[in-house]
Design an enzyme around this catalytic site. Sequence first.
Site, short mmCIF file in Angstrom:
data_model
loop_
_atom_site.label_atom_id
_atom_site.label_comp_id
_atom_site.label_asym_id
_atom_site.label_seq_id
_atom_site.Cartn_x
_atom_site.Cartn_y
_atom_site.Cartn_z
N ASP A 14 0.87 -1.18 0.00
CA ASP A 14 0.00 0.00 0.00
C ASP A 14 0.90 1.23 0.00
O ASP A 14 2.10 1.14 0.28
CB ASP A 14 -0.90 -0.01 1.25
CG ASP A 14 -1.77 1.24 1.33
OD1 ASP A 14 -2.37 1.61 0.30
OD2 ASP A 14 -1.85 1.88 2.41
N SER A 15 0.29 2.38 -0.28
CA SER A 15 1.03 3.64 -0.24
C SER A 15 1.50 3.96 1.18
O SER A 15 2.39 4.78 1.36
CB SER A 15 0.13 4.76 -0.74
OG SER A 15 -1.07 4.79 0.02
N CYS A 77 -3.72 -0.80 -2.02
CA CYS A 77 -3.99 0.62 -2.27
C CYS A 77 -4.96 0.76 -3.46
O CYS A 77 -4.66 0.30 -4.56
CB CYS A 77 -2.66 1.30 -2.59
SG CYS A 77 -2.81 3.05 -2.97
N GLU A 156 -6.63 8.60 10.00
CA GLU A 156 -5.32 8.47 10.64
C GLU A 156 -5.30 9.16 12.00
O GLU A 156 -4.60 8.75 12.91
CB GLU A 156 -4.22 9.03 9.72
CG GLU A 156 -4.12 8.21 8.46
CD GLU A 156 -2.78 8.28 7.76
OE1 GLU A 156 -1.91 9.06 8.20
OE2 GLU A 156 -2.62 7.55 6.75
N CYS A 188 -11.20 3.13 -0.82
CA CYS A 188 -9.93 3.63 -0.29
C CYS A 188 -9.62 2.83 0.97
O CYS A 188 -10.53 2.52 1.75
CB CYS A 188 -10.06 5.12 0.05
SG CYS A 188 -8.61 5.80 0.89
N HIS A 190 -8.50 3.58 3.76
CA HIS A 190 -8.79 4.19 5.06
C HIS A 190 -10.29 4.23 5.42
O HIS A 190 -10.64 4.40 6.57
CB HIS A 190 -8.28 5.63 5.10
CG HIS A 190 -6.79 5.75 5.14
ND1 HIS A 190 -5.97 5.22 4.16
CD2 HIS A 190 -5.97 6.34 6.04
CE1 HIS A 190 -4.71 5.49 4.46
NE2 HIS A 190 -4.68 6.17 5.59
N1 DGL Z 1 -3.99 3.94 0.14
C1 DGL Z 1 -4.64 5.00 -0.59
C2 DGL Z 1 -5.85 4.42 -1.32
O1 DGL Z 1 -6.41 3.39 -0.95
C3 DGL Z 1 -5.06 6.14 0.32
C4 DGL Z 1 -3.90 6.97 0.82
C5 DGL Z 1 -3.11 7.63 -0.31
O2 DGL Z 1 -3.60 8.61 -0.92
O3 DGL Z 1 -2.03 7.16 -0.58
O4 DGL Z 1 -6.28 4.98 -2.29
#
Ligand code: DGL
Length: 276
Positions: A14-15, A77, A156, A188, A190
């Site tokens: 993931d990012s 991600c 977060e 997403c 989150h």
């Molecule tokens: N992990 C990213 C997503 O699911 C969210 C956070 C980011 O913008 O990197 O799109």
Amino acid sequence: MNFYTRTLPIGVFDSGIGGLTVVKKIDDLLPAENVIYFGDTARVPYGTKSNETVIEYALQDAELLFEKNVKMIVVACNTASSVAIPALKEKYSIPIIGMIEPGTKHALNSTKNGKIGVIGTNATINNKAYSIELLKHDSKIEVFEKACPLFVPLAEEGWVDHKATELIAEEYLLELKEKMIDTLILGCTHYPILANVIQKVMGENVTLIDSGTAAARQIEELLIARGNRNTSVQKGASEFFVSDISTKFKEVAERFLGRPVQRFEKAEADKLRTRS
Ligand code: DGL
């Protein structure tokens, strides 16, 4: 498939740490599987970056996992899933699982009135990844998409039950409510953290689709089909790698994962070149 391939880990990237919500779903459904996670915490967020950069980062993240001999790569991600899957599939012969396809299938099974909402980062929504996939399966579906970038920092911050989060959710989600959608894809990593407030704002009649849950089911199906599901009766081991370790990060990561993490290791930085 022999015992060796069954016990190989599933690689997840993931990012940042948001993808731990997806690891949680894999843990719940497939507790025997070993998991290696990589969170690109030094370069997060991806949701505000160009497609070109996200593809480049995703290829580097996947390479890190591939070198650890994983049996499949899960792109937790949604932003990376919305743009980098073709490049990843072209490069690797092991299975690549993104979030868009499983989330879409689950949403199509859930909707009764054919009106589906999608929320995600700016990049995911601009790429129209979910609507393209939904319409590919059913051209009569009406899709309404909305970027909700402030949900990432709110999740977060742990503001899951906060008045400010509810106000922001009302503002973002009003237009989807007005379209009378009956299904909403949380596109997403989150957003599952904010599911209660999103459900409250949308109302009980709207079904929320967690792409991570849908992906865990697809992973299980794929492992069974390929005969390399880990059939051990023991709980699998997890290893967590990140590209940067900041002060508050462990607490947030453990909240996303739903359990304590013994150790986060810093991944070798030379694999993660930044764009010049
Ligand atoms: N992990 C990213 C997503 O699911 C969210 C956070 C980011 O913008 O990197 O799109």
